[in-house]
Motif scaffolding. Sequence first.
Motif, PDB file in Angstrom:
ATOM      1  N   GLN A   5       0.820  -1.224   0.000  1.00  0.00           N
ATOM      2  CA  GLN A   5       0.000   0.000   0.000  1.00  0.00           C
ATOM      3  C   GLN A   5       0.849   1.267   0.000  1.00  0.00           C
ATOM      4  O   GLN A   5       0.547   2.228  -0.700  1.00  0.00           O
ATOM      5  CB  GLN A   5      -0.918  -0.022   1.231  1.00  0.00           C
ATOM      6  N   LEU A  21       2.302   1.908  -3.420  1.00  0.00           N
ATOM      7  CA  LEU A  21       1.257   2.443  -4.304  1.00  0.00           C
ATOM      8  C   LEU A  21       1.007   3.924  -4.017  1.00  0.00           C
ATOM      9  O   LEU A  21       0.898   4.738  -4.932  1.00  0.00           O
ATOM     10  CB  LEU A  21      -0.052   1.657  -4.117  1.00  0.00           C
ATOM     11  N   ARG A  22       0.935   4.246  -2.723  1.00  0.00           N
ATOM     12  CA  ARG A  22       0.688   5.634  -2.320  1.00  0.00           C
ATOM     13  C   ARG A  22       1.810   6.547  -2.810  1.00  0.00           C
ATOM     14  O   ARG A  22       1.559   7.633  -3.346  1.00  0.00           O
ATOM     15  CB  ARG A  22       0.569   5.684  -0.799  1.00  0.00           C
ATOM     16  N   ALA A  27     -11.417   9.128 -10.314  1.00  0.00           N
ATOM     17  CA  ALA A  27     -11.725   7.992 -11.204  1.00  0.00           C
ATOM     18  C   ALA A  27     -10.806   8.003 -12.426  1.00  0.00           C
ATOM     19  O   ALA A  27     -10.269   6.971 -12.829  1.00  0.00           O
ATOM     20  CB  ALA A  27     -13.183   8.037 -11.626  1.00  0.00           C
ATOM     21  N   SER A  84      -7.314   7.047 -11.402  1.00  0.00           N
ATOM     22  CA  SER A  84      -7.252   5.603 -11.145  1.00  0.00           C
ATOM     23  C   SER A  84      -7.095   4.824 -12.445  1.00  0.00           C
ATOM     24  O   SER A  84      -6.283   3.907 -12.541  1.00  0.00           O
ATOM     25  CB  SER A  84      -8.512   5.152 -10.404  1.00  0.00           C
ATOM     26  N   ARG A  85      -7.871   5.225 -13.462  1.00  0.00           N
ATOM     27  CA  ARG A  85      -7.787   4.551 -14.774  1.00  0.00           C
ATOM     28  C   ARG A  85      -6.431   4.805 -15.432  1.00  0.00           C
ATOM     29  O   ARG A  85      -5.836   3.893 -16.003  1.00  0.00           O
ATOM     30  CB  ARG A  85      -8.903   5.050 -15.701  1.00  0.00           C
ATOM     31  N   GLY A  98      -3.662   3.012 -13.289  1.00  0.00           N
ATOM     32  CA  GLY A  98      -3.937   1.607 -12.977  1.00  0.00           C
ATOM     33  C   GLY A  98      -3.828   1.259 -11.509  1.00  0.00           C
ATOM     34  O   GLY A  98      -3.401   0.160 -11.147  1.00  0.00           O
ATOM     35  N   ILE A  99      -4.219   2.191 -10.639  1.00  0.00           N
ATOM     36  CA  ILE A  99      -4.180   1.979  -9.194  1.00  0.00           C
ATOM     37  C   ILE A  99      -5.561   2.259  -8.621  1.00  0.00           C
ATOM     38  O   ILE A  99      -6.243   3.179  -9.069  1.00  0.00           O
ATOM     39  CB  ILE A  99      -3.113   2.885  -8.534  1.00  0.00           C
ATOM     40  N   SER A 100      -5.968   1.461  -7.631  1.00  0.00           N
ATOM     41  CA  SER A 100      -7.305   1.629  -7.053  1.00  0.00           C
ATOM     42  C   SER A 100      -7.439   2.976  -6.343  1.00  0.00           C
ATOM     43  O   SER A 100      -6.445   3.639  -6.031  1.00  0.00           O
ATOM     44  CB  SER A 100      -7.614   0.500  -6.067  1.00  0.00           C
ATOM     45  N   VAL A 101      -8.675   3.350  -6.058  1.00  0.00           N
ATOM     46  CA  VAL A 101      -8.969   4.676  -5.498  1.00  0.00           C
ATOM     47  C   VAL A 101      -8.423   4.839  -4.073  1.00  0.00           C
ATOM     48  O   VAL A 101      -8.021   5.935  -3.687  1.00  0.00           O
ATOM     49  CB  VAL A 101     -10.492   4.947  -5.533  1.00  0.00           C
ATOM     50  N   THR A 102      -8.366   3.742  -3.292  1.00  0.00           N
ATOM     51  CA  THR A 102      -7.945   3.850  -1.878  1.00  0.00           C
ATOM     52  C   THR A 102      -6.546   4.441  -1.695  1.00  0.00           C
ATOM     53  O   THR A 102      -6.386   5.447  -0.984  1.00  0.00           O
ATOM     54  CB  THR A 102      -8.045   2.487  -1.168  1.00  0.00           C
ATOM     55  N   ARG A 144      -6.565   8.108  -2.645  1.00  0.00           N
ATOM     56  CA  ARG A 144      -7.104   8.985  -1.592  1.00  0.00           C
ATOM     57  C   ARG A 144      -6.051   9.238  -0.499  1.00  0.00           C
ATOM     58  O   ARG A 144      -5.920  10.344   0.002  1.00  0.00           O
ATOM     59  CB  ARG A 144      -8.352   8.356  -0.960  1.00  0.00           C
TER      60      ARG A 144
END
Length: 207
Positions: free
Chosen positions: A3, A6-7, A32, A35-36, A39-43, A46
């Motif tokens: 995580q 990613l952050r 959104a 994220s697209r 290629g990383i999720s929204v969490t 944020r």
Amino acid sequence: MHQQVLRNQVKAHLLNQIHEGELAMGKTINLAALSRKIGISVTPIREALSQLEQARIIKAVPNRGFVVAGLTKKEAKNLYETIAQLEIMALEDTNFSKEDVERLQNQQVKLKRTNTHLNRLKARFEFHDLLVRKCANTVLLQILDDLKARLLFYEQGFGQDISFYENVDNQNEAIIQAIAEDNVPTAALILKMNWMVVLEYIEKQLV
């Protein structure tokens, strides 16, 4: 992927977008779309945005989300004065070799040969990074990096004239000379003046 990794990836991407002018002041960051794109999720996005908000590079606006923040005269004064003091602390905690002085001289030559605003700006920040990079206090250096990332973004929006650069060039050369003579107090004094010259210029550009 972890995580935190990613952050940090998201933060690096956003800072790069800001530095390249793709994220302008006042522009809303679309979670959104971001994220697209990467290629990383929204969490983790944020979480990265929250960290950038703490650094005051972006701000949360009700019903809009995260927006690239503006800069007030008071914030500018606080930022430049803080960076000046932190760089002086780092400078006083650094032992410069002949090779270090040569690197500073080479960077100054590069700075003077650069003729576009953005490249000149980046070269100036690189010069300051070289000044402090051998400081052993990694916490101090990380704080400096975060603050200067914010400044670099804001300064990109202010076109700086030739007389401004000439003044900064002269001060850089005086800093190098003082370091070469092992006169750190003089180097520190000129370094503070250097940042205050930039602050004075930026304050005139702020409404």
